[in-house]
Scaffold this motif. Structure first.
Motif, short mmCIF file in Angstrom:
data_model
loop_
_atom_site.label_atom_id
_atom_site.label_comp_id
_atom_site.label_asym_id
_atom_site.label_seq_id
_atom_site.Cartn_x
_atom_site.Cartn_y
_atom_site.Cartn_z
N LEU A 18 0.82 -1.28 -0.09
CA LEU A 18 0.19 -0.04 -0.16
C LEU A 18 0.73 1.27 -0.02
O LEU A 18 0.55 2.20 -0.98
CB LEU A 18 -0.90 0.09 1.27
CG LEU A 18 -1.99 1.09 1.49
CD1 LEU A 18 -3.12 1.29 0.38
CD2 LEU A 18 -2.59 1.16 2.57
N VAL A 19 1.92 1.27 0.82
CA VAL A 19 2.82 2.49 1.00
C VAL A 19 3.61 2.71 -0.23
O VAL A 19 3.70 4.05 -0.87
CB VAL A 19 3.56 2.50 2.37
CG1 VAL A 19 4.58 3.48 2.21
CG2 VAL A 19 2.70 2.34 3.51
N VAL A 20 4.15 1.73 -0.81
CA VAL A 20 4.90 1.68 -1.98
C VAL A 20 3.98 2.10 -3.25
O VAL A 20 4.58 3.04 -3.83
CB VAL A 20 5.67 0.47 -2.38
CG1 VAL A 20 6.45 0.32 -3.61
CG2 VAL A 20 6.63 0.27 -0.97
N GLY A 21 2.99 1.48 -3.36
CA GLY A 21 1.87 2.01 -4.34
C GLY A 21 1.77 3.25 -4.40
O GLY A 21 1.54 3.98 -5.31
N ILE A 22 1.31 3.80 -3.23
CA ILE A 22 0.95 5.25 -3.06
C ILE A 22 2.14 6.37 -3.32
O ILE A 22 2.18 7.23 -4.23
CB ILE A 22 0.22 5.57 -1.72
CG1 ILE A 22 -1.05 4.99 -1.37
CG2 ILE A 22 0.40 6.95 -1.26
CD1 ILE A 22 -1.36 5.07 -0.28
N ALA A 54 -3.84 -3.83 -2.35
CA ALA A 54 -3.05 -3.92 -1.14
C ALA A 54 -4.13 -3.64 -0.13
O ALA A 54 -4.36 -4.46 0.92
CB ALA A 54 -1.91 -2.95 -1.20
N MET A 55 -5.35 -2.74 -0.25
CA MET A 55 -6.38 -2.27 0.77
C MET A 55 -7.30 -3.46 0.77
O MET A 55 -7.55 -3.97 1.85
CB MET A 55 -6.98 -1.08 0.29
CG MET A 55 -6.18 -0.07 0.57
SD MET A 55 -6.81 1.78 0.34
CE MET A 55 -8.34 1.62 -0.60
N THR A 56 -7.55 -4.11 -0.31
CA THR A 56 -8.09 -5.55 -0.29
C THR A 56 -7.56 -6.34 0.52
O THR A 56 -8.36 -7.33 1.24
CB THR A 56 -8.57 -5.87 -1.78
OG1 THR A 56 -9.43 -4.75 -2.61
CG2 THR A 56 -9.51 -6.97 -1.70
N VAL A 57 -6.30 -6.51 0.34
CA VAL A 57 -5.71 -7.77 1.11
C VAL A 57 -5.81 -7.39 2.43
O VAL A 57 -6.09 -8.40 3.21
CB VAL A 57 -4.29 -7.83 0.48
CG1 VAL A 57 -3.47 -8.79 1.44
CG2 VAL A 57 -4.04 -8.34 -0.84
N ILE A 58 -5.55 -6.09 2.70
CA ILE A 58 -5.45 -6.13 4.38
C ILE A 58 -6.80 -6.09 4.82
O ILE A 58 -6.83 -6.84 6.01
CB ILE A 58 -4.97 -4.49 4.57
CG1 ILE A 58 -3.56 -4.16 4.15
CG2 ILE A 58 -5.22 -3.86 5.81
CD1 ILE A 58 -3.33 -2.71 3.74
N PHE A 59 -7.95 -5.59 4.08
CA PHE A 59 -9.05 -5.60 5.01
C PHE A 59 -9.67 -7.15 4.90
O PHE A 59 -10.44 -7.75 5.60
CB PHE A 59 -10.16 -4.83 4.12
CG PHE A 59 -9.85 -3.36 4.67
CD1 PHE A 59 -9.68 -2.89 5.88
CD2 PHE A 59 -9.40 -2.53 3.59
CE1 PHE A 59 -9.34 -1.55 6.35
CE2 PHE A 59 -8.88 -1.03 3.74
CZ PHE A 59 -9.12 -0.76 5.16
#
Length: 124
Positions: A18-22, A54-59
């Protein structure tokens, strides 16, 4: 064989993605807008989809850990299928959007990208 920290590793990978993608997406969209490069804007859109993934993986991991209840007798693990469907829709919509924008720019005879900025962004 699973280690005792597999859930921790899964969450960490999601957050790192998530952070790297942003960060990369923000840089790429900025360079794409400055250089008027449709290719860099397309790359930033793909990175935006990576952020959504990435957000989907986290949630998804958080939801799938929930215990079995009366409404979900087989657990919550099938949330992955719903998440993949959502990401697939994002990919389809973004491809159609990029296609329409590209066709419009070709017919309007828009100026091409500033190649030196595009090259710098690609090298970085």
């Amino acid at each position: 064989m699973k280690c005792s920290n597999c859930n921790t590793c899964n969450a960490r990978v999601g957050w790192i993605g998530l952070v790297v993608g942003i960060l990369i997406g923000a840089f790429t969209i900025l360079m794409g807008l400055l250089s008027h490069s449709k290719a860099l804007i397309a790359v930033s859109l793909c990175l935006g989809i990576d952020v959504a993934t990435a957000m989907t993986v986290i949630f998804g991991l958080k939801i799938s850990k929930k215990p079995i209840d009366l409404k979900h007798p087989y657990g919550h693990g099938k949330i992955e299928s719903v998440a993949v469907g959502g990401i697939s829709l994002l990919l389809i919509l973004s491809a159609v959007l990029l296609f329409l924008i590209s066709v419009k720019s070709i017919y309007q005879g828009e100026e091409g990208p500033k190649q030196i900025l595009t090259l710098i962004a690609a090298l970085v």
